[in-house]
Design a protein around this motif. Structure first.
Motif, short mmCIF file in Angstrom:
data_model
loop_
_atom_site.label_atom_id
_atom_site.label_comp_id
_atom_site.label_asym_id
_atom_site.label_seq_id
_atom_site.Cartn_x
_atom_site.Cartn_y
_atom_site.Cartn_z
N LEU A 214 26.78 -31.66 2.42
CA LEU A 214 27.94 -31.00 1.81
C LEU A 214 28.98 -30.61 2.85
O LEU A 214 30.18 -30.79 2.63
N GLY B 192 34.30 -28.26 -1.03
CA GLY B 192 33.75 -28.28 -2.37
C GLY B 192 32.79 -27.13 -2.64
O GLY B 192 33.13 -25.96 -2.46
N LEU B 193 31.55 -27.47 -3.04
CA LEU B 193 30.60 -26.47 -3.48
C LEU B 193 30.29 -25.41 -2.42
O LEU B 193 30.13 -24.23 -2.75
N LEU C 43 25.56 -36.60 -5.21
CA LEU C 43 27.01 -36.80 -5.11
C LEU C 43 27.40 -38.16 -5.67
O LEU C 43 28.47 -38.31 -6.28
N ALA D 101 32.73 -22.71 -2.63
CA ALA D 101 32.95 -22.09 -3.93
C ALA D 101 32.75 -20.58 -3.84
O ALA D 101 31.90 -20.10 -3.08
N ASP E 275 29.31 -30.80 -9.83
CA ASP E 275 30.10 -29.86 -9.05
C ASP E 275 29.95 -28.45 -9.61
O ASP E 275 30.93 -27.71 -9.77
N ASP E 276 28.70 -28.06 -9.88
CA ASP E 276 28.39 -26.81 -10.56
C ASP E 276 27.67 -25.85 -9.61
O ASP E 276 26.49 -26.04 -9.30
N ARG F 155 31.85 -32.89 1.84
CA ARG F 155 32.64 -32.10 0.89
C ARG F 155 32.80 -30.66 1.37
O ARG F 155 32.41 -29.72 0.67
N LEU G 95 25.13 -30.95 -7.83
CA LEU G 95 26.02 -31.78 -7.01
C LEU G 95 26.79 -32.77 -7.86
O LEU G 95 27.98 -32.99 -7.67
N GLY H 169 28.08 -38.15 -9.32
CA GLY H 169 29.15 -37.26 -9.76
C GLY H 169 30.34 -37.99 -10.34
O GLY H 169 30.45 -39.22 -10.33
N ASP I 275 33.30 -38.04 -9.13
CA ASP I 275 34.03 -38.72 -8.07
C ASP I 275 33.02 -39.36 -7.13
O ASP I 275 32.39 -38.66 -6.35
#
Length: 254
Positions: free
Chosen positions: A152, A159-160, A238, A163, A118-119, A156, A115, A241, A243
């Protein structure tokens, strides 16, 4: 069909589950609240038929007409309390979870690192370690991961969880756990959650968040507490992170 003290799990035609439980908030995004005592009257293995706007379960008929449909989708962050306030509510309410020690420690660390960076690969590595970890109908690791996915999808959503390969990668891990836990995770991957969890994630006051966290914590022997541990884990990850969560945190779009 499997029957427990206050719930019954129906094997649906599409391979998923439908859970029946008594009146109140829906305890699963695939649940239906029915009159009290219905689940106790059902027999394991009974045939389930759907016809003419009703379910026939081993000779017991449940009408679907007039049923209220609940939206189980986690809304994108809007007005609400800050991420810090939600983290405080989750961390202070949840009991100590065994997943943060022993075998779960490395998995939780991978989730937090995934997190923060961002992986997707790290997040999936952590998910692999959590899914199926612990005893019970919904193991502690699965409940924790549901909490992570709730954050999430709330904070976000682009985001992840969006993905490439993330949803397929998590779905491929669901054979490692119980049928009920897999159903919770299958819905969580797509942003669908139980009402108590939605109430916490969308709380618009700190008092409301603490009240919702207490209600969630009372669910199951440890399920609610382990879900809160996942929420705290995700928010902390998060926060580390690149951001930082915006001042509105869970209450502002990301």
């Amino acid at each position: 069909m499997s029957v427990h003290a206050s719930t019954a799990n129906l094997a649906w035609h599409d391979g998923g589950l439908v859970t029946l439980h008594g009146p109140g908030d829906l305890g699963a995004p695939f649940a239906a609240a029915v009159p009290a005592g219905i689940a106790a009257r059902l027999q394991p293995g009974a045939l389930v038929e759907r016809r003419d706007g009703a379910l026939n379960i081993g000779g017991l008929t449940l009408s679907l007409r007039g049923a209220e449909v609940v939206d189980a989708a986690m809304p994108r962050a809007g007005a609400g309390i800050s991420a810090g306030a939600l983290l405080a509510a989750a961390a202070r309410t949840g009991r100590s979870s065994a997943i943060r020690a022993g075998l779960g420690h490395e998995a939780c660390a991978a989730v937090a690192e995934g997190l923060a960076l961002d992986d997707p690969a790290l997040l999936l590595r952590g998910a692999r370690g959590l899914i199926g970890l612990g005893p019970g109908l919904t193991p502690a690791g699965d409940d924790c991961l549901v909490g992570v996915l709730a954050v999430l999808h709330r904070a976000r959503p682009a985001g992840l969880v969006a993905a490439p390969g993330m949803r397929a990668g998590m779905a491929a891990l669901l054979t490692r756990t119980t049928a009920v836990a897999a159903e919770f995770l299958r819905h969580a991957i797509h942003g669908l959650f139980a009402e108590p969890l939605l109430a916490l994630a969308t709380a618009d006051t700190e008092d409301g968040a603490h009240a919702a966290a207490r209600r969630l914590c009372r669910r199951g022997a440890t399920s609610g507490a382990d879900t809160l541990a996942g929420i705290a884990l995700a928010l902390a990850g998060l926060g580390r992170g690149r951001d930082e969560p915006s001042p509105g945190g869970m209450g502002s779009a990301a």
